[in-house]
Every structure is written in structure tokens, then in C-alpha cells.
Design an enzyme around this catalytic site. Sequence first.
Site, PDB file in Angstrom:
ATOM      1  N   HIS A 171     -34.058  59.505 -35.338  1.00 27.07           N
ATOM      2  CA  HIS A 171     -33.300  58.740 -34.339  1.00 27.07           C
ATOM      3  C   HIS A 171     -31.805  58.855 -34.623  1.00 27.07           C
ATOM      4  CE1 HIS A 171     -32.601  55.120 -31.692  1.00 27.07           C
ATOM      5  NE2 HIS A 171     -31.534  55.043 -32.476  1.00 27.07           N
ATOM      6  N   GLU A 172     -31.419  58.707 -35.888  1.00 26.10           N
ATOM      7  CA  GLU A 172     -30.001  58.779 -36.247  1.00 26.10           C
ATOM      8  C   GLU A 172     -29.464  60.205 -36.128  1.00 26.10           C
ATOM      9  OE1 GLU A 172     -28.446  56.110 -36.371  1.00 26.10           O
ATOM     10  OE2 GLU A 172     -30.282  54.916 -36.377  1.00 26.10           O
ATOM     11  N   HIS A 175     -28.257  60.820 -32.702  1.00 29.49           N
ATOM     12  CA  HIS A 175     -26.892  60.351 -32.461  1.00 29.49           C
ATOM     13  C   HIS A 175     -25.864  61.351 -33.005  1.00 29.49           C
ATOM     14  CE1 HIS A 175     -27.920  56.557 -30.732  1.00 29.49           C
ATOM     15  NE2 HIS A 175     -28.560  56.119 -31.798  1.00 29.49           N
ATOM     16  N   GLU A 258     -29.640  54.592 -26.855  1.00 30.72           N
ATOM     17  CA  GLU A 258     -30.765  54.228 -27.719  1.00 30.72           C
ATOM     18  C   GLU A 258     -32.074  54.744 -27.150  1.00 30.72           C
ATOM     19  OE1 GLU A 258     -30.427  52.989 -30.743  1.00 30.72           O
ATOM     20  OE2 GLU A 258     -28.279  53.104 -30.351  1.00 30.72           O
TER      21      GLU A 258
END
Length: 678
Positions: A171-172, A175, A258
Amino acid sequence: MNFFEHQAQAHKESKKLLFLFVLAVIAIVLAVNGTLALLWIWMKGQIGTGIYTYPRGFFFTNTAVTLLFIGGGMLFEMSRLKDGGDAVARMAGGRLVQPDSRDIQERRLLNIVEEMALAAGMACPRVYVMDEEDAINAFAAGYHQNEAVVAVTRGSLTRLSRDELQGVIAHEFSHILNGDMRMNIKLIGVLFGIQMLAGFGQHLMEWGARFGGSRSRDEKGPSIQLILFVFGLALFVIGYIGIFFGRLIKSAVSRQREFLADASAVQFTRNPDGIGGALRKIGGLTRSNQCGSRIKNPNAEQLSHMFLGAARPNLLSGLFATHPPLSERLQRLYGRNIELLDASELPPEMELDEHAVSMGFSAGDGANAGSSSTGLTVSPLGFHPEYGYQTAPASSANSLSDNATKLSPAKPSLAKPSPAKQAAPIATIPAELVHAARDPKAASALVYGLLLDRRDPASFEIQLAILRQALPQQCALVSLLHETLEKLAVSLHLPILDLATPALKLLDAEQRQQIMGISARLIAADQKVSQAEFVLQTILQRRLNPKSGRDVGVKYTGLVQLQAETALMISLMATTEFSAEHAPQAFVKASNSMPELHLQVAQFVARDQLDFFVVKQALDKFQQLAPLAKPFLIRLMLQASGNPLSADGADLLRSICAALDAPVPDVVSASYAERPQH
């Protein structure tokens, strides 16, 4: 939606941020002037008289001081964050995890980050742990992917399984690869400026309560003590205008990202229960403490838009929430309502095996291993045939659920799914090189070992003489590492450099400069620059140069403005992939794929005419290219490449992507996995 589209969208969102910021400043200025006007007539006893007089320049002074206060706060905070991701991680209470850590939980975390970085073809980020945070949360920070950091809470280490932790890290990484981090850091500075009035007002209230004293009976008006307290209270209330707009700004730019990061985490790991399980545990932990992702650090509100989950309970839902509701995120992941999971701390794992430490994976990793012995289940990002890059790789038939395509609310454009390839896993790198890559001093020796070249005995002796003079104590280690490197395929050289990046960044500025200086001398030993040397030097400069983390403005809107430079890069790729006889044909083929550039055969640059100093100057200009124009350069270079892509061509494209702060195309990552590693 691909990386470059996200960068362009970030520019649009910057305009939205600027608009909301201006509104916030106007509201604060009006509130300050109104409050001070009321305080003035109260102090002068003019209330109820109908005659209100103010000193000359009263409102102008109030406005100027307020603007200076907000602007000064922004500049102060942005200056404090000049170190990028490291400064943000420390601000959140993070502790840097040493690359060679032997703590079993930290080792597992580092292994996952290394796996993700190698699969994505990027520098391995530095890793921080927020030791005081028992909740489940994480964030990525930095100005670009070459100097990114990943931070996780202690609760994430103790409460999540390996698959779940991998989902959080994926997930990070989304980003990082989607270019969200730069916007997030800008938000920190902006929000500090408009929210600091509340903090200043609170200090005035405290001063008013402790100091000041009363006026004599003959004097009119309230005491200084009361004035300070009332003025502080007014500023504290006005400061919540900044907090209101801060929440509005953060919600405007973070919530949809998100959803996209959740979707990318599923596709990146090919495991919906990774990020899904982590979110379910956040929900389970919330049942006992009202917010399973709560951050206790006093800077949590200021950093709330960066975290995986809500750092504080959402007092204002809907428009003002910094994160989407957990139930909605789970609904998008699974396509149905799903029960939450218990988030109790997991039992301690078995002690690390000595060989496992040196090879880069814990003894407990084997239970969750995917298709490689290191537990590597991530896949490289896919290349989009129209724009350049996919958000995430294609899924395999037995991994993603039917709902995976519903994860992104914006329905991003993705290329047609194709079998995912894996990057070279850590297990294919000799243990002594992995160990060296995790130690700062040994990592620098590793860099020098990559630059040594025995093919020209005379130049090799000059290189050794340079090392004996500059680094007499390291010379033997460099030679030893070079002997091991010589036995490896060239395709592993850049992954090794990726692995060594966190350790190299532990060195101070003077030591980094020494590495760059000695590397330049080793390259110049034979009085020429080879393409392999150019590739290594380009990546080193992008990762170790003190100025490499700074924002580069847009100067060129399209490749048409850089026609000669574009022809040079296509020529470089064509001459790398083909013989002198066939390279011009590859140049023409690539040029014809974008006729609006009007490239001519006469602009082709032969291999013996290529000057890598000129290539470096061209890359400096391409850094200033508009985000949506960058993928066309990489696509043109791929058009001029061979099929399959050669090792030299793959390395060249990796260095170009590093220079442009761009993700590595899938075809490049796949080329490393397809070639033998020894």
C-alpha cells in the site's frame, strides 16, 4: 491510472490546494481583524457608545502581521522538512532501523521492503519504526522515490502476519510509485502555517494566566492579564478555522488515493488478504480502543493525511474525514460485508537462523513464502501501452478475487492483463554481497567493486592504485567483493546497488561526496566512459547527491521542445540494442511511431559519436519535462529496443527511469527475471 497521470493530477490538486489555502487565509485574516476590532473597542471602553475609532493603519497592520505569521510558519516548517522523508519519520517519532538489524520483527520488515523494492526496480527505501505506537498504521514519505522512507508502528510488527505486513508495505509503495509523497509533504508545511494560530493562542492563554498583573483602580479597561487571556482564547478559536480548512484540504486530496493504494496493494502482492487482513485487524482493534490506527504522537493531526489509516478518530465524517470509512474500503476489497479480525499480538517467532540472516530472510518467512524461497510474491509494475505505466501488475489466475477490478473508484486505465514476472529475488545474490550491501562501509566498497574492470589490465592497475591511495584500508575488501561480483550475471549488478542504497544513505554528506569522487576517478582511469559506467554513475548521483531530493520545476511541456535530445536518447538505445548496420533502422522505426516530433534520419547519432557527457546534459533537461510527456520518451526508447531486451538495454532504461524519478517498465523488470542469474 499510471504514475505520470498521477503526477499531472497532483499538479491539478495543487491548484485545488492553493484555492482552499487562499480561502483559509482570507477567513483567518477576516476573523483576526474582526476579533482585534472588538478587543480594541472593549479595551477603550467604546462598547455601546456608537463611536468606534481605530489607530491609523490598524487593519493593515493586523492583516500584514497575520500573513507574516502564516507565511513564516510555512517557511519554517518546510525548512524543517528539507530532509524529506527522514525528517517526516522523525517528526512522527520514528526510529531508523539499521539495514543489518538482527531483531526478528525488524528483519522481517526489512526483508519485505527489500523484496518490494527489487520487484519494482527502485532504490530500497529507508525503514523507520514508531516504537511508542501500539496501533496498526504506516506511511511513506519523501520528495521522490529515490529518497523515500517507509515507517510502520510497533503494533504493525507485533499484530500483523507476514502477508498482512506485506500488504501494508505494498500500500505504501503504491504511494511512492504514484507520486503521492511530494504532495503530502507540501501539505504538512501548508497546514502548519494555517493551523499554528491555535497553538499561539494557547500559549497566550497560558501567559495570561501566569503573568501580566492587574491595573490600578484609576485606570479604565481590563487588566493586561485578562487581555492576554481573551486575545489568546480568540486566536485559539480562530485557529480552528485553520484546522477546519486543514481537514478539508487533506480530505480533498487524500481519500481517493487511499482507495487506489488499496487496489494497487492487492494487485502488487496478488493477495487480497494482505492489505485486507490488515484493515480487518484495524477494525478489530478499533472495537477495543475506538481507533485501531490511532497515533499518539502530538504531530498526528498534522501528519494524519499520510497514514494508512485514520491517525485520530474522525470527529467529522464525510467531507471532512481524512480517510474513507473502513467499512467502505473493505467493501471495495471483498465486494461484500466481511467480519473484522482479532488484532491480538502474535506469538514470538523462532529465533533467526544465522544463514537466514545473511541471506536476507527470517526462519519464519518460509511458511508464507510464495513462488520463491525468500517469500517474494510481489510483481513489477506493468507497462501501459498507451501512456507508459500501469498502476499495478496484472494478476495471476489463482490470486486476485473477482472484485479486484472494482477497487479503484476512478476506474484507472490498465493495460490488458499479462502474466506477471518477478524480479531477481534476494536468494540469487550471494550471502556475502547481501551482508556487504547492508553495512555502510562495506556498501561503499561494493560500489567500487562494481566499477572495477579487469578487461583492460593497464586501466585495472590504475584503478587499484587509486584505491590504494584513497582507501588503503578498504582496498582488500573491494578486491574481494569484485571477485565475487565477476562471477555474477550483469543483470544482478543494479539490484545489488538497489539493495545497498539504505546503507549508503547512512553515510554523512562528506562520505557520500567521497564515494562520488572516487567513483569518478575509477571511471576516468581508461580515459573514457563506458555505458555500464554511465549507468552506475547516473544512478549513484540521483541517489547520493545532496541536491537530488529537491523539487524540479516544469520547463518543457513536450518532447517537441527537446527534439535534438530526444533523437540522442533514441540513438543511444538503438546503438545499444543493434549493430551499426541495423541501429539506424531501429531509430527510424521509433521516430515513425511519433511523427509529430519530425525526427529525421540525419539526427541519428552513431555509437562512435555518442558523448555521455552530452547524454547527461540531455537528462538534466528531461528532468524538467512535464509529467505526462516523460512516458513518451521511455516509450520511444522501447520502440528502438530489441525483442527480447538485452541486459545493457535494460540497465540503460533503469538508469533513465532513475534520472526521471519514474517507475521501471514491466518489460525491463521481466528481462532481469528471465535471464540466468549466474
